[in-house]
Design an enzyme around this catalytic site. Structure first.
Site, PDB file in Angstrom:
ATOM      1  N   HIS A  33       0.827  -1.210   0.000  1.00 26.63           N
ATOM      2  CA  HIS A  33       0.000   0.000   0.000  1.00 26.63           C
ATOM      3  C   HIS A  33       0.862   1.262   0.000  1.00 26.63           C
ATOM      4  CE1 HIS A  33      -3.535  -2.430   0.609  1.00 26.63           C
ATOM      5  NE2 HIS A  33      -4.275  -1.338   0.560  1.00 26.63           N
ATOM      6  N   LYS A  98      -9.610  -7.710   8.604  1.00 32.92           N
ATOM      7  CA  LYS A  98     -10.265  -7.886   9.896  1.00 32.92           C
ATOM      8  C   LYS A  98     -10.143  -6.585  10.664  1.00 32.92           C
ATOM      9  CE  LYS A  98      -6.325  -9.788  12.406  1.00 32.92           C
ATOM     10  NZ  LYS A  98      -5.781 -10.917  13.145  1.00 32.92           N
TER      11      LYS A  98
END
Length: 179
Positions: A33, A98
């Site tokens: 990222h 999550k």
């Protein structure tokens, strides 16, 4: 449900829905990222087309002989939050991980008609059985954090943040706090 996702697919899903995903998703964690974000800041093109695609926040373990991937459980999504709104504007439609997302990400999910799914933490070996094929497509030097193209079949997820601004985690807390 097939991935990549269409706008129609995304609009059909609500927070709390249980879904089995099949098709192609891409793995991408913290380092990938950061590198994608820096690439965009330099005005360069990303190594993959984000349009309609889904990122699975996973850094799989090495595969055992005869297996396509090792344990492949989700990582905490919040670590990608500072990069996510930019990637959603670039066409990313879904994320699997999550944990909670920041309000900026939840707002961006709504603005960009996207979706956030949760996979079951602690079940990485079980989830790995739904991954049928793996190919490194970018940033091989990042090791487990390289971007991988994953072919999945009946990958179990729950919609956490839908494109309407709903948050299944918050809804769950509200339901059980009144008991």
């Amino acid at each position: 449900m097939s991935v990549p996702l269409s706008d129609k697919d995304i609009l059909s899903l609500k927070a709390g829905d249980r879904v089995l995903l099949s098709g192609i998703v891409y793995s991408a964690r913290d380092a990938a990222h950061k590198r994608m974000f820096e690439t965009l800041e330099r005005g360069e093109s990303l190594p993959i087309n984000l349009e309609g695609n889904v990122f699975y926040y996973v850094g799989p373990t090495p595969s055992k002989p005869g297996e396509v991937i090792g344990s492949a459980g989700p990582t905490t999504s919040g670590r990608m939050d500072k990069y996510t709104p930019t990637l959603l504007r670039m066409g990313l439609k879904g994320m699997i991980g999550k944990g909670y997302r920041s309000q900026d990400v939840v707002d961006s999910i709504k603005e960009n008609n996207a979706i956030y799914f949760a996979a079951i933490g602690g079940a990485g070996a079980l989830i790995a059985k739904t991954i049928k094929k793996v190919e490194i497509v970018a940033y091989e030097d990042l090791g487990t954090e390289a971007i991988r193209k994953l072919e999945i079949e009946d990958f179990p997820v729950i919609v956490i943040n839908d494109s309407y601004g709903n948050d299944w985690y918050k809804q769950g807390v509200e339901r059980f706090s009144s008991i």
